[in-house]
Design a protein around this motif. Structure first.
Motif, PDB file in Angstrom:
ATOM      1  N   PHE A  32     -34.925   3.032  -0.739  1.00  0.00           N
ATOM      2  CA  PHE A  32     -36.368   2.797  -0.651  1.00  0.00           C
ATOM      3  C   PHE A  32     -36.999   2.837  -2.043  1.00  0.00           C
ATOM      4  CE2 PHE A  32     -35.520   3.974   3.736  1.00  0.00           C
ATOM      5  CZ  PHE A  32     -36.370   3.139   4.440  1.00  0.00           C
ATOM      6  N   LEU A  66     -37.960   9.287   8.123  1.00  0.00           N
ATOM      7  CA  LEU A  66     -36.911   8.795   7.223  1.00  0.00           C
ATOM      8  C   LEU A  66     -35.756   9.765   7.055  1.00  0.00           C
ATOM      9  CD1 LEU A  66     -38.792   7.017   4.289  1.00  0.00           C
ATOM     10  CD2 LEU A  66     -38.006   6.090   6.469  1.00  0.00           C
ATOM     11  N   GLY A  77     -40.116  -0.220   1.438  1.00  0.00           N
ATOM     12  CA  GLY A  77     -39.433  -1.033   2.442  1.00  0.00           C
ATOM     13  C   GLY A  77     -39.509  -2.519   2.179  1.00  0.00           C
ATOM     14  N   MET A  96     -36.341  -4.965   1.949  1.00  0.00           N
ATOM     15  CA  MET A  96     -35.177  -4.363   2.580  1.00  0.00           C
ATOM     16  C   MET A  96     -34.924  -5.016   3.943  1.00  0.00           C
ATOM     17  SD  MET A  96     -35.887  -0.329   1.686  1.00  0.00           S
ATOM     18  CE  MET A  96     -34.421   0.224   2.607  1.00  0.00           C
ATOM     19  N   GLY A 147     -37.303  -4.476   6.631  1.00  0.00           N
ATOM     20  CA  GLY A 147     -38.324  -3.652   5.992  1.00  0.00           C
ATOM     21  C   GLY A 147     -37.976  -2.183   5.981  1.00  0.00           C
ATOM     22  N   GLY A 148     -36.675  -1.884   6.044  1.00  0.00           N
ATOM     23  CA  GLY A 148     -36.249  -0.489   6.070  1.00  0.00           C
ATOM     24  C   GLY A 148     -36.620   0.214   7.361  1.00  0.00           C
ATOM     25  N   LEU A 169     -39.573   0.290   8.543  1.00  0.00           N
ATOM     26  CA  LEU A 169     -40.975   0.710   8.473  1.00  0.00           C
ATOM     27  C   LEU A 169     -41.875  -0.361   9.082  1.00  0.00           C
ATOM     28  CD1 LEU A 169     -41.069   2.164   4.846  1.00  0.00           C
ATOM     29  CD2 LEU A 169     -40.583   3.356   6.993  1.00  0.00           C
TER      30      LEU A 169
END
Length: 294
Positions: free
Chosen positions: A30, A75, A166, A169, A172-173, A175
């Motif tokens: 992140f 997280l 995010g 990623m 968006g990770g 998120l």
């Protein structure tokens, strides 16, 4: 704070490296994605410690508010201790103010921690990041924390709009941007008129919502962190120059954005001469109740 000596007060500075515990590399991706998104250039090739940040701001005669982001529940990444930040602020009160961050999912234990931080460590406000903490600001799970903040008539800062965390990623990770739509803060501002609320960042793609709430609710402010001023919308600058000139606050988002860069760009984009001191320092003095120190 030595207000007469300060050129500005930065309302949005992140604590990134703990001095009392080893780094938690879980979730480092992140950080890497955020650095890429912001084009961050880090001295020494790493994020600064709290003492290094204090030195950075003292050299520039800029006061600052510092906090971490508690996103342990969503997280699984260990936060920097709120107590560590508060202790540094106590020892450097000429330049630094501590805010705390407590994930609303921590419930009653979170409220207990918040009260202790206020009463024993002197924290002056709290930071919430709905996207990273996975909650809507008007979710009732957060109301016990708000009740405590309002009891002490302190300030709550809320991330709003798009997030560099995010960005880019996969997925968006995980998120979700929906949590940081500013309109949810309208409920909070109405339900907690004794709690000052700062909507952090130009709230793209929902900028008009933030402007409307700040215009409508006396307890709502906007900090201008997370963006270089050269990217601010004309509507944001127009409101800052007129009806919201006492509601706008300087914030950088250090270390992702350096205060030097923000302040240089701020001079170029059309803020009126009489408005600039309000944004850079005077509005923060009023919000934080520092006027008796002048």
């Amino acid at each position: 704070m030595n207000l007469d000596q300060l050129v500005a007060i930065d309302m949005h500075v992140h604590a990134e490296v703990s001095c009392c515990q080893p780094p938690d590399l879980f979730g480092k991706e992140f950080d890497d994605a955020a650095d890429k998104y912001f084009g961050t250039v880090l001295k020494r090739g790493r994020r600064p410690t709290i003492p290094e940040t204090i030195e950075h701001y003292r050299e520039r005669k800029i006061g600052f508010v510092m906090f971490t982001v508690d996103c342990e529940a969503n997280l699984g990444r260990r936060r920097i201790p709120n107590e560590e930040i508060a202790e540094f602020a106590q020892k450097n009160s000429d330049i630094m103010i501590a805010f705390a961050s407590i994930d609303p999912h921590k419930g009653k234990m979170g409220v207990r921690e918040a009260r202790k931080l206020i009463e024993e460590y002197g924290v002056r406000g709290f930071k919430f990041h709905p996207t990273m903490q996975a909650f809507f600001a008007n979710d009732r799970l957060a109301y016990p924390l708000y009740e405590l903040i309002a009891e002490y008539k302190l300030t709550a800062v809320f991330h709003s709009g798009h997030s560099g965390m995010g960005s880019g990623m996969r997925g968006g990770g995980g998120l979700r941007l929906k949590y940081s739509e500013p309109i949810h803060l309208d409920d909070v501002a109405a339900d907690f008129p004794d709690m000052s609320i700062v909507i952090a960042h130009p709230s793209w793609p929902w900028q008009e919502q933030a402007l409307s709430i700040a215009l409508h609710k006396p307890n709502v402010y906007i900090d201008l962190s997370g963006w270089s001023p050269k990217y601010f919308s004309p509507e944001l600058i127009r409101h800052a120059n007129t009806v919201l000139k006492r509601k706008m606050l300087f914030g950088s988002d250090f270390p992702l954005i350096q205060p030097d860069r923000w302040l240089e760009d701020f001079k170029q984009v059309g803020f009126r001469d009489e408005v600039q001191p309000l944004i850079l320092k005077q509005n923060a003095i009023g919000l934080l109740g520092l006027g008796d120190q002048i």
